[in-house]
Design a protein around this motif. Structure first.
Motif, mmCIF file in Angstrom:
data_model
loop_
_atom_site.group_PDB
_atom_site.id
_atom_site.type_symbol
_atom_site.label_atom_id
_atom_site.label_comp_id
_atom_site.label_asym_id
_atom_site.label_seq_id
_atom_site.Cartn_x
_atom_site.Cartn_y
_atom_site.Cartn_z
ATOM 1 N N UNK A 129 -62.256 89.955 17.508
ATOM 2 C CA UNK A 129 -61.908 90.453 16.193
ATOM 3 C C UNK A 129 -62.533 89.684 15.047
ATOM 4 N N UNK A 130 -63.416 88.739 15.343
ATOM 5 C CA UNK A 130 -64.093 87.981 14.292
ATOM 6 C C UNK A 130 -65.337 88.697 13.784
ATOM 7 N N UNK A 131 -65.799 89.673 14.503
ATOM 8 C CA UNK A 131 -66.902 90.519 14.063
ATOM 9 C C UNK A 131 -66.401 91.932 13.811
ATOM 10 N N UNK A 132 -67.208 92.725 13.156
ATOM 11 C CA UNK A 132 -66.827 94.104 12.837
ATOM 12 C C UNK A 132 -67.959 95.053 13.215
ATOM 13 N N UNK A 133 -67.576 96.208 13.746
ATOM 14 C CA UNK A 133 -68.533 97.265 14.079
ATOM 15 C C UNK A 133 -68.234 98.449 13.175
ATOM 16 N N UNK A 134 -69.054 98.640 12.154
ATOM 17 C CA UNK A 134 -68.832 99.678 11.151
ATOM 18 C C UNK A 134 -70.066 100.554 11.016
ATOM 19 N N UNK A 135 -69.855 101.853 11.105
ATOM 20 C CA UNK A 135 -70.919 102.833 10.905
ATOM 21 C C UNK A 135 -72.142 102.538 11.773
ATOM 22 N N UNK A 136 -71.863 102.169 13.019
ATOM 23 C CA UNK A 136 -72.952 101.923 13.954
ATOM 24 C C UNK A 136 -73.655 100.594 13.781
ATOM 25 N N UNK A 137 -73.097 99.692 12.956
ATOM 26 C CA UNK A 137 -73.751 98.404 12.725
ATOM 27 C C UNK A 137 -72.761 97.277 12.964
ATOM 28 N N UNK A 138 -73.222 96.182 13.587
ATOM 29 C CA UNK A 138 -72.388 95.020 13.856
ATOM 30 C C UNK A 138 -72.516 94.009 12.719
ATOM 31 N N UNK A 139 -71.373 93.580 12.208
ATOM 32 C CA UNK A 139 -71.327 92.512 11.207
ATOM 33 C C UNK A 139 -70.725 91.286 11.893
ATOM 34 N N UNK A 140 -71.572 90.299 12.154
ATOM 35 C CA UNK A 140 -71.166 89.141 12.944
ATOM 36 C C UNK A 140 -71.281 87.856 12.139
ATOM 37 N N UNK A 141 -70.404 86.879 12.412
ATOM 38 C CA UNK A 141 -70.625 85.539 11.860
ATOM 39 C C UNK A 141 -71.961 84.994 12.338
ATOM 40 N N UNK A 142 -72.579 84.161 11.528
ATOM 41 C CA UNK A 142 -73.932 83.684 11.824
ATOM 42 C C UNK A 142 -73.859 82.355 12.574
ATOM 43 N N UNK A 143 -74.517 82.305 13.713
ATOM 44 C CA UNK A 143 -74.590 81.084 14.517
ATOM 45 C C UNK A 143 -75.675 80.180 13.934
ATOM 46 N N UNK A 144 -75.266 79.125 13.245
ATOM 47 C CA UNK A 144 -76.216 78.283 12.522
ATOM 48 C C UNK A 144 -76.935 77.329 13.458
ATOM 49 N N UNK A 145 -76.203 76.552 14.222
ATOM 50 C CA UNK A 145 -76.834 75.578 15.112
ATOM 51 C C UNK A 145 -75.849 75.128 16.174
ATOM 52 N N UNK A 146 -76.403 74.554 17.234
ATOM 53 C CA UNK A 146 -75.611 73.964 18.313
ATOM 54 C C UNK A 146 -76.082 72.532 18.511
ATOM 55 N N UNK A 147 -75.134 71.610 18.519
ATOM 56 C CA UNK A 147 -75.445 70.194 18.746
ATOM 57 C C UNK A 147 -74.583 69.689 19.891
ATOM 58 N N UNK A 148 -75.191 68.950 20.808
ATOM 59 C CA UNK A 148 -74.480 68.457 21.979
ATOM 60 C C UNK A 148 -74.223 66.958 21.852
#
Length: 481
Positions: A129-148
């Motif tokens: 539920x953190x993303x939205x699918x509206x009118x055939x398009x996905x609105x997602x949070x942006x994955x900026x970077x991954x650090x280990x």
């Protein structure tokens, strides 16, 4: 008014013929191919630049051999790969820490980004539920970077406009299981950006032996265990008050004895005193020789000891008035740490109302007036409810060990602590795995940190008591050369 999109007007159409279906064909606008190609190339170039910027080492490891093979042939490329590898191969065996810092964790971060997070990002965001699918398009949070790091993946995320931290805090279980982690914690980096921490393993699963006795006599932060990132955990006792809450067997004694152990050189040097209140007569009584005549177990004796501490504190405050606003430990004015094991027995469960009022008033006075003049209170209890400990908000620093209910986490650490990942109710009840493990929330930071206090054994306590009467412990005053 919002403009209707193609297809919205079909909701208002009505057919009078039951067998006739309403067919709507939206208008198709032909986009010139040059526009499509330009947009595609622009996104491709931006992705390449972003990949080079974030993962230069991982890209170089793959790109350099491929370029050499194309230009000079595969034999030269094989030599170009073999020679550096033969030189770098011994590096992790001689200095594993620097190898991990410069190469190991960067390569792992690149692999985890591609194989774990990028691959599962869309389904996890949509299902949780953190993303939205509206009118055939996905609105997602942006994955900026991954650090280990050595124990966890730290993922930086840019939220969708209009989201809040609570939206993410309510879905920590979805995120943890979606990306194959045991838990997830969220912290705010700046406006619109969050930092998610996914542990890969538990570095605090093994009990810690008692921390070696300090050589320098100091009342500064005392080392009592280890943080989840592997760094030493130092607990501040001077200039603050500490509340420790945990169920039976959670390891409250590890914090009490580790703090006392860290102050032992300062006690022997006359810069600190530890006053002990032990109504249970089980924990602190084992090292009674450490406290001398500043030990009380009977409720009446506890009330007398607390009132004596208040009297000394007020006399010191009268001398400091108009001259100084902070305390520096000296032999004449040492730092006094009042340790109370199971404080609820003295405040909430005390049947003698007179003693209950005396003890509550003394504790309230110490916690409201003692910090500036060198008096600190470290209190431990099992039940953190307000009616049991009505002065819990007077303790700036709070520690939550294993708790029985999820609601108790916010009672101890403050509102929203559990939403930020302080899962004290999930700490293992098995002593070898969970005793001494706690979440700490300091006065200066809203984000809880996970730590484990070292276990001070009976033999360690006997040695500490013996050192108080002997001269075998070398003492160096703080600041000495």
């Amino acid at each position: 008014m919002f403009k209707k999109l193609p297809g919205d007007e079909t909701r208002t159409l009505v057919t009078t013929t039951p067998d006739t279906a309403v067919v709507f064909r939206p208008a198709v606008v032909t986009t010139p191919a040059i526009f499509t190609i330009t947009i595609f190339l622009g996104r491709l170039l931006a992705g390449i630049v972003r990949l080079l910027w974030r993962h230069p080492i991982a890209v170089a490891v793959l790109a350099v051999p491929a370029t050499v093979a194309i230009v000079y042939g595969w034999r030269v490329a094989l030599v170009a790969v073999t020679v550096p590898l033969s030189i770098l191969a011994p590096w992790p065996f001689f200095d594993r820490a620097s190898f991990d810092r410069w190469i190991g964790w960067r390569l792992l971060a690149f692999w985890r980004l591609v194989w774990v997070y990028r691959r599962h990002w869309q389904p996890v965001m949509i299902v949780s539920g953190l993303g939205r699918h509206l009118q055939g398009r996905d609105y997602l949070p942006y994955l900026v970077r991954v650090r280990c790091t050595s124990w966890a993946d730290v993922v930086t995320v840019k939220m969708i406009s209009g989201q809040s931290v609570k939206d993410w805090a309510d879905r920590l279980d979805h995120l943890a299981h979606g990306f194959g982690a045991s838990s997830c914690r969220v912290a705010v980096v700046r406006a619109g950006r969050l930092q998610l921490t996914f542990p890969r393993h538990d570095p605090l699963a093994v009990p810690l032996p008692a921390v070696p006795l300090p050589v320098v006599a100091s009342v500064g932060p005392v080392e009592i265990g280890r943080c989840e990132d592997g760094s030493p955990y130092r607990l501040t006792v001077h200039g603050t008050h500490v509340l420790i809450a945990g169920a039976t067997g959670a390891g409250k004694g590890s914090f009490l004895w580790s703090a006392t152990r860290g102050l032992l050189p300062a006690v022997r040097a006359g810069l600190a005193q530890v006053w002990a209140l032990d109504p249970k007569r089980m924990e602190l009584s084992f090292g009674r020789d450490l406290f001398g005549d500043r030990y009380a177990a009977d409720p009446a004796a506890c009330a007398d000891l607390l009132e004596a501490a208040v009297k000394i504190m007020q006399e010191r405050a009268d001398r400091y008035a108009g001259l100084q606003r902070s305390h520096t430990p000296t032999i004449d004015d040492p730092f006094v740490l009042v340790v109370v094991d199971e404080v609820a027995f003295l405040t909430a469960y005390q049947s003698d109302k007179g003693l209950k009022l005396r003890i509550s008033a003394a504790l309230a006075t110490l916690t409201t007036q003692g910090r500036a003049v060198g008096f600190g209170v470290m209190a431990a209890l099992q039940d953190p409810r307000k009616e049991v400990m009505n002065i819990r908000n007077l303790f700036p620093d709070k520690i939550a060990l294993r708790l029985d209910e999820s609601e108790q986490v916010d009672m101890v650490l403050g509102d929203g602590a559990r939403d930020r990942g302080a899962l004290a109710d999930h700490i293992s009840p098995i002593p070898e795995r969970g005793a001494g493990v706690a979440y700490v929330r300091l006065e200066t930071s809203p984000d809880p940190i996970r730590v484990r206090a070292a276990y001070v054994s009976d033999a360690d306590i006997r040695d500490m008591a013996a050192l108080m009467t002997g001269d075998t412990l070398p003492i160096e005053m703080e600041g000495a050369a």
